[in-house]
Enzyme design. Sequence first.
Site, PDB file in Angstrom:
ATOM      1  N   SER A  94       3.748  -5.028  -9.445  1.00 42.48           N
ATOM      2  CA  SER A  94       2.460  -5.535  -8.964  1.00 42.48           C
ATOM      3  C   SER A  94       1.899  -6.638  -9.852  1.00 42.48           C
ATOM      4  CB  SER A  94       1.441  -4.389  -8.873  1.00 42.48           C
ATOM      5  OG  SER A  94       1.219  -3.823 -10.150  1.00 42.48           O
ATOM      6  N   GLY A  95       2.510  -6.859 -11.017  1.00 45.41           N
ATOM      7  CA  GLY A  95       2.050  -7.921 -11.905  1.00 45.41           C
ATOM      8  C   GLY A  95       2.611  -9.273 -11.514  1.00 45.41           C
ATOM      9  N   ALA A 142       4.672 -11.283 -13.272  1.00 41.64           N
ATOM     10  CA  ALA A 142       6.097 -11.450 -13.577  1.00 41.64           C
ATOM     11  C   ALA A 142       6.955 -10.733 -12.547  1.00 41.64           C
ATOM     12  CB  ALA A 142       6.395 -10.933 -14.983  1.00 41.64           C
ATOM     13  N   CYS A 168       7.671 -16.873 -22.652  1.00 43.05           N
ATOM     14  CA  CYS A 168       7.449 -18.173 -22.010  1.00 43.05           C
ATOM     15  C   CYS A 168       7.128 -19.278 -23.016  1.00 43.05           C
ATOM     16  CB  CYS A 168       6.373 -18.069 -20.939  1.00 43.05           C
ATOM     17  SG  CYS A 168       4.814 -17.332 -21.488  1.00 43.05           S
ATOM     18  N   ASN A 198       5.489 -21.134 -16.532  1.00 43.93           N
ATOM     19  CA  ASN A 198       5.650 -19.948 -17.377  1.00 43.93           C
ATOM     20  C   ASN A 198       6.157 -18.733 -16.613  1.00 43.93           C
ATOM     21  OD1 ASN A 198       2.755 -20.318 -16.403  1.00 43.93           O
ATOM     22  ND2 ASN A 198       2.746 -18.132 -16.932  1.00 43.93           N
TER      23      ASN A 198
END
Length: 349
Positions: free
Chosen positions: A15-16, A18, A152, A316
């Site tokens: 859910s993030g 990344a 990143c 990123n």
Amino acid sequence: MSMHDQKTVAIVGGSGYAGGEFLRLALNHPHLNVTQVTSERNAGTPVSMVHPNLRGRTNLKFRRAADLDEADIIVLALPHGSAAKKITEYEAKGKIIVDLSADFRLKDPEVYRATYGEDHPTPDKLGEWVYGNPELHREDLRGATRIACAGCFATSVILALYPLLKLGVLLPKDIIATGLVGSSAAGASASDSSHHPERAGSLRVYKPVGHRHTAEAQQELPGHFPLHLTAISTPRVRGILTTAHAWIPDGYSDRDVWSAYREVYGAEPFIRIVKVAKGIHRYPDPMLLDGTNYCDIGFEMDQDTGRVVLMSAIDNLVKGTAGHAIQSLNIALDWPETTGLEFAGLHPA
């Protein structure tokens, strides 16, 4: 192609930003079949409720990590410290593990303790992981089953400096690098500093010294020169623009810098050297890289002082996180390296 040509993928912590970016890229990858995405907070809800850009692209619903089934590839997109504490459980679920967090990037447990302020939960496993920077570790990644994806900011610093340090083009002096960082690098969880009235329009120095990515950049770069990083938050959502200041020996010129980049990166599919004499896009600009896996690198030299300013730009979330994870997987599984990463970016954006 048949399903036999595909690898099943489970994304833990999807859910993030990344995890969502890895899912976006994987859904467009001909050899990856995402079968599970976990989120404790969103369990039972459609993935597209959290990642609305994926509407119509997937019918997956979030499930709890406790309900994780086996998959060929387990992608861990968890907060720092979470993956290492339960790594044996994840290893039991899949042959290939890709960690997007910082848990397995550093090889030395003492450096890990100094950097993160705590002992590593499984120091004996650190040596099993390949640092997921394809430009530096392509051969190590072939056949790899443990991939620790690079940070990143570290990626933008490493890629700008690596050829010049490898070929001895820089003097052994302190290197000072500043990163202008988009807000998505802070993750999907809200905080006082990400509150819109505080963030919008702000250029805030948030890590003048002691940035955690310093340790992995020093680990990966040749020569072990003193490296000093400063990070500044910007109003952009995506992107990092890094400028690094270094010094080259007397008698060296632009041509030596050019040739070093060409020698090391000449065949790299996702590195572009940007040094144009005319127009407004003479140097790298992260705005042109949103959604792409490119790292654009530029430089300018002050002939009077021998100072060279190196510039690198990345998205990123792609080249800095999920994109180089996909690129590393492509290498590990002997697929064409650019598979699923062909997006060229937008202009204007």
